[in-house]
Design an enzyme around this catalytic site. Structure first.
Site, PDB file in Angstrom:
ATOM      1  N   LYS A  30      -3.647  -1.553  15.521  1.00 15.96           N
ATOM      2  CA  LYS A  30      -3.127  -0.772  16.648  1.00 15.96           C
ATOM      3  C   LYS A  30      -4.175  -0.584  17.717  1.00 15.96           C
ATOM      4  O   LYS A  30      -5.360  -0.511  17.434  1.00 15.96           O
ATOM      5  CB  LYS A  30      -2.773   0.624  16.155  1.00 15.96           C
ATOM      6  CG  LYS A  30      -1.493   0.711  15.461  1.00 15.96           C
ATOM      7  CD  LYS A  30      -1.047   2.161  15.463  1.00 15.96           C
ATOM      8  CE  LYS A  30       0.255   2.254  14.719  1.00 15.96           C
ATOM      9  NZ  LYS A  30       0.034   1.976  13.302  1.00 15.96           N
ATOM     10  N   ASP A  88     -11.823  -0.155   5.553  1.00 10.91           N
ATOM     11  CA  ASP A  88     -10.997  -1.360   5.345  1.00 10.91           C
ATOM     12  C   ASP A  88     -11.784  -2.624   5.696  1.00 10.91           C
ATOM     13  O   ASP A  88     -11.615  -3.670   5.068  1.00 10.91           O
ATOM     14  CB  ASP A  88      -9.746  -1.322   6.229  1.00 10.91           C
ATOM     15  CG  ASP A  88      -8.727  -0.278   5.797  1.00 10.91           C
ATOM     16  OD1 ASP A  88      -8.909   0.348   4.731  1.00 10.91           O
ATOM     17  OD2 ASP A  88      -7.740  -0.089   6.546  1.00 10.91           O
ATOM     18  N   GLU A 131       0.832  -1.217   0.000  1.00 12.03           N
ATOM     19  CA  GLU A 131       0.000   0.000   0.000  1.00 12.03           C
ATOM     20  C   GLU A 131       0.864   1.263   0.000  1.00 12.03           C
ATOM     21  O   GLU A 131       2.073   1.221   0.253  1.00 12.03           O
ATOM     22  CB  GLU A 131      -0.970   0.012   1.177  1.00 12.03           C
ATOM     23  CG  GLU A 131      -0.284   0.173   2.519  1.00 12.03           C
ATOM     24  CD  GLU A 131      -1.177   0.860   3.542  1.00 12.03           C
ATOM     25  OE1 GLU A 131      -1.652   1.969   3.268  1.00 12.03           O
ATOM     26  OE2 GLU A 131      -1.375   0.275   4.628  1.00 12.03           O
TER      27      GLU A 131
HETATM   28  N1  PSU Z   1      -2.851   1.685  10.512  1.00 11.24           N
HETATM   29  C1  PSU Z   1      -1.526   1.813  10.690  1.00 11.24           C
HETATM   30  N2  PSU Z   1      -0.785   2.510   9.786  1.00 11.24           N
HETATM   31  C2  PSU Z   1      -1.357   3.087   8.685  1.00 11.24           C
HETATM   32  C3  PSU Z   1      -2.760   2.918   8.498  1.00 11.24           C
HETATM   33  C4  PSU Z   1      -3.459   2.222   9.434  1.00 11.24           C
HETATM   34  O1  PSU Z   1      -1.001   1.285  11.654  1.00 11.24           O
HETATM   35  O2  PSU Z   1      -0.648   3.720   7.881  1.00 11.24           O
HETATM   36  C5  PSU Z   1      -3.424   3.490   7.274  1.00 11.24           C
HETATM   37  C6  PSU Z   1      -3.722   2.365   6.270  1.00 11.24           C
HETATM   38  O3  PSU Z   1      -3.567   2.875   4.960  1.00 11.24           O
HETATM   39  C7  PSU Z   1      -5.186   2.058   6.539  1.00 11.24           C
HETATM   40  C8  PSU Z   1      -5.706   3.434   6.847  1.00 11.24           C
HETATM   41  O4  PSU Z   1      -5.849   1.455   5.456  1.00 11.24           O
HETATM   42  O5  PSU Z   1      -4.677   4.039   7.625  1.00 11.24           O
HETATM   43  C9  PSU Z   1      -7.016   3.403   7.613  1.00 11.24           C
HETATM   44  O6  PSU Z   1      -7.521   4.698   7.690  1.00 11.24           O
HETATM   45  P1  PSU Z   1      -9.005   4.944   8.234  1.00 11.24           P
HETATM   46  O7  PSU Z   1      -8.940   4.557   9.680  1.00 11.24           O
HETATM   47  O8  PSU Z   1      -9.224   6.404   7.996  1.00 11.24           O
HETATM   48  O9  PSU Z   1      -9.895   4.066   7.420  1.00 11.24           O
END
Ligand code: PSU
Ligand code: MN
Length: 304
Positions: free
Chosen positions: A160, A143, A25
């Site tokens: 996390k 996701d 990604e």
């Molecule tokens: N979690 C991490 N590092 C990241 C991300 C998530 O530990 O870089 C990034 C990934 O690209 C994931 C996105 O798909 O954040 C999720 O964002 P949101 O919570 O806004 O959907």
């Protein structure tokens, strides 16, 4: 190949010959890590995949196309753009493609690109999930929906603890996403190997994972599989110290009124500050480990 996709010649050849390819990604590069560590990590991930016998395909949107595989110039463009690149999830992809410019794909959008290209295995650091307080904020990462519908195996180090891990696993169960532990019965918590929460099944090698992927997709059960691969023991951070850091990072985001898609990048940057860079070192170690494991799974899948 789909007209909106722009694969590198190497990747087009590899896919045509059914050789193992691993998607990577780009949001973790632009929004998840600072420059220049992000560029070094992007290059290191590609090298890990190659060393383990597969071809890396970093996915991003550039100038109206979904690029599948980035050359070094494109990696540098993405890494230096940082937060100026748009963070793209499913809903953002059509807008980014129609309007041009540079966009970094999240887990959801990278899965879409990988699936369109015919890539079945994807390595990342951590997935998005159900945020703490989602019962009032409704903040659940796209996701999870993508894992429910798009047939790609996502290799991650868990999620996390900025997220609500039990709720995240509940949603994955509801949406029919198998959660596999690589050499573990426990869902890993990103910076630490343990969360106290069980996975659905433990796999001890790539062949066992490939067998499950094949069975799922042969059954016509469209959708992803989450392979949770714990951070290597030597790189693990103390769980209690990280929990305290997360609490502080969440308070910081709240105080600054951060919402929506900006929350995850903001929390990652805050954690890095609070831990004096130790969260970044751990993040790099675990994502490299995931790239290695993903290459093994892609090879096992291609060999069958
Ligand atoms: N979690 C991490 N590092 C990241 C991300 C998530 O530990 O870089 C990034 C990934 O690209 C994931 C996105 O798909 O954040 C999720 O964002 P949101 O919570 O806004 O959907
Ligand atoms: Mn969100």
């Amino acid at each position: 190949m789909h007209p909106i996709l722009l694969p590198t010649p190497e990747i087009a050849d590899a896919l045509a010959a059914s050789r193992p390819v691993v998607a990577l990604e780009s949001t973790v590069i632009s929004h998840g890590m600072p420059y220049p560590q992000n560029l070094e990590t992007a290059r290191a991930l590609e090298a890990e995949v190659r060393a383990a016998g597969a071809i890396p395909a970093t996915i991003a949107v550039m100038d109206g196309r979904i690029r599948v595989g980035l050359d070094d110039m494109a990696l540098e463009r993405l890494a230096t753009a940082g937060h100026k690149a748009r963070k793209l999830s499913r809903r953002d992809l059509p807008i980014a493609i129609a309007t041009g410019g540079i966009g970094a794909t999240t887990v959801a959008a990278t899965m879409i690109g990988a699936r369109l290209a015919g890539i079945s295995v994807f390595a990342t650091g951590g997935i998005g999930g159900v945020h703490r307080g989602a019962e009032t904020s409704f903040d659940i990462s796209a996701d999870l929906d993508e894992l429910a519908r798009t047939s790609v195996c996502v290799v991650c180090a868990g999620a996390k603890s900025i997220l609500d891990l039990p709720k995240t696993l509940e949603v994955l169960e509801t949406r029919g996403v198998p959660v596999l532990g690589f050499g573990t019965e426990e869902f890993p918590a990103f910076y630490s190997r343990r969360s106290g929460l069980p996975v659905d099944h433990r796999c001890d090698n790539a062949i066992e994972v490939a067998d499950i992927l094949r069975a799922k997709w042969q059954l016509g059960l469209e959708g992803g599989v989450l392979l949770a691969n714990p951070i290597p023991p030597a790189d693990e951070l103390d769980a209690d110290a990280m929990e305290a850091a997360v609490t502080q990072a969440l308070a910081d985001a709240e105080a600054n009124g951060i919402k929506g898609k900006d929350i995850t990048p903001h929390l990652l940057a805050a954690l890095e500050r609070i831990t004096g860079g130790r969260s970044l070192t751990a993040n790099i170690a675990l994502i490299r480990n995931n790239a290695r494991v993903a290459a093994g799974v892609a090879a096992a899948l291609a060999a069958a």
